[in-house]
Motif scaffolding. Sequence first.
Motif, PDB file in Angstrom:
ATOM      1  N   VAL A 217       0.818  -1.218   0.000  1.00 26.59           N
ATOM      2  CA  VAL A 217       0.000   0.000   0.000  1.00 26.59           C
ATOM      3  C   VAL A 217       0.851   1.266   0.000  1.00 26.59           C
ATOM      4  CG1 VAL A 217      -0.304   0.358   2.504  1.00 26.59           C
ATOM      5  CG2 VAL A 217      -2.158   0.937   0.936  1.00 26.59           C
ATOM      6  N   THR A 218       2.027   1.214   0.595  1.00 23.25           N
ATOM      7  CA  THR A 218       2.880   2.406   0.634  1.00 23.25           C
ATOM      8  C   THR A 218       3.772   2.519  -0.598  1.00 23.25           C
ATOM      9  OG1 THR A 218       4.531   1.209   1.968  1.00 23.25           O
ATOM     10  CG2 THR A 218       2.893   2.518   3.152  1.00 23.25           C
ATOM     11  N   GLU A 219       4.317   1.415  -1.082  1.00 23.41           N
ATOM     12  CA  GLU A 219       5.278   1.482  -2.176  1.00 23.41           C
ATOM     13  C   GLU A 219       4.629   1.402  -3.559  1.00 23.41           C
ATOM     14  OE1 GLU A 219       8.440  -1.306  -1.675  1.00 23.41           O
ATOM     15  OE2 GLU A 219       8.920  -0.631   0.377  1.00 23.41           O
ATOM     16  N   VAL A 220       3.494   0.727  -3.666  1.00 18.74           N
ATOM     17  CA  VAL A 220       2.848   0.567  -4.967  1.00 18.74           C
ATOM     18  C   VAL A 220       1.686   1.543  -5.125  1.00 18.74           C
ATOM     19  CG1 VAL A 220       1.608  -1.020  -6.495  1.00 18.74           C
ATOM     20  CG2 VAL A 220       3.558  -1.837  -5.153  1.00 18.74           C
ATOM     21  N   GLU A 221       0.794   1.582  -4.148  1.00 20.34           N
ATOM     22  CA  GLU A 221      -0.375   2.466  -4.255  1.00 20.34           C
ATOM     23  C   GLU A 221      -0.088   3.886  -3.786  1.00 20.34           C
ATOM     24  OE1 GLU A 221      -3.889   1.688  -4.841  1.00 20.34           O
ATOM     25  OE2 GLU A 221      -3.808  -0.476  -5.153  1.00 20.34           O
ATOM     26  N   GLY A 222       1.006   4.071  -3.035  1.00 14.86           N
ATOM     27  CA  GLY A 222       1.424   5.417  -2.665  1.00 14.86           C
ATOM     28  C   GLY A 222       0.704   6.023  -1.482  1.00 14.86           C
ATOM     29  N   TYR A 223       0.055   5.207  -0.668  1.00  9.70           N
ATOM     30  CA  TYR A 223      -0.619   5.713   0.525  1.00  9.70           C
ATOM     31  C   TYR A 223       0.327   5.696   1.723  1.00  9.70           C
ATOM     32  CZ  TYR A 223      -5.076   5.236  -1.992  1.00  9.70           C
ATOM     33  OH  TYR A 223      -6.108   5.358  -2.884  1.00  9.70           O
ATOM     34  N   PRO A 224       0.050   6.497   2.765  1.00  9.31           N
ATOM     35  CA  PRO A 224       0.956   6.531   3.924  1.00  9.31           C
ATOM     36  C   PRO A 224       0.802   5.345   4.862  1.00  9.31           C
ATOM     37  CG  PRO A 224      -0.850   8.071   4.255  1.00  9.31           C
ATOM     38  CD  PRO A 224      -0.970   7.563   2.835  1.00  9.31           C
TER      39      PRO A 224
END
Length: 300
Positions: A217-224
């Motif tokens: 979720v942080t590295e692919v989708e860009g969420y915190p």
Amino acid sequence: MMTANKTEIEPRTLDAATLAHLQGWSGKSETLVDDITAAPVRGLSATLDRDDPAPRLGTALPPLWHWLYFLPQHRQSEIGPDGHARRGGFLPPVPLPRRMWAGGRLQWLQANPLVVGDAVQRISRIESVTHKAGRTGDLLFVLVKHEVHNASGLALTEEHDIVYRAAAQPGDPVPPPVAAEQGAAWQRSITPDDVLLFRYSALTFNGHRIHYDRKYVTEVEGYPGLIVHGPLIATLLVDLVRRQSPGAFIKSFNFKAVRPTFDLHPFRLNGQPSADGKTVKLWAEDHEGWLTMQATAELA
């Protein structure tokens, strides 16, 4: 941040031919059958930290808990890289990578509640597929209508809003947040740790990695951080009504997701009943006081 490879293969706009193909899904329908069993009811009761009596045959299913049933159970080979089933089938094969449960409108028939032991049928129909050009690429909105029946007939109707959008890119404009109202009569704080999110994902057989895979979720989708399920927040808002007005029958519930909620901080549920007690204005806010979901419950 998206990887370079994903950025290259994932579109931000839909050409006319693709859009026309996707809009051809309007009118498509499917019928599923299931049984209202006790085990998922026990599981969600524990997950919501409720001290409910053990469910047995004839126990009424609380509002929104039908989301524990009619679950998609795709074979492992049919799962895509985000943990969802690969696009196609009943829902249109939208190539935009982000898929979100944006909101819904539900109505229950007080004379015919769903209960443990019911054999149930859900008839679903795609009412519309609409397109909008957003500031960060195309948006595609899919409206699905569900009707759930038991042996006595129609028990509830639901309109389900799904939105598809392009992957996030550096420099994309961010919608300004909306401040949540303060001073609600009913309030409850929720700590959305990863165990809570995992348990709800398991109960709803939801493999979407944004809810449990922090690296994805942080590295692919860009969420915190991990994203709290929109249906979980909606269920918690209804649960707030049930805790505050345990004898009331909720005959309708409308909700709209406004802003993502992450597992990094506690969030707050709010409820404000009307003067006549017939409706309750509901909303969720994050730790900074920004509105994340707004809803209304109508009581019988």
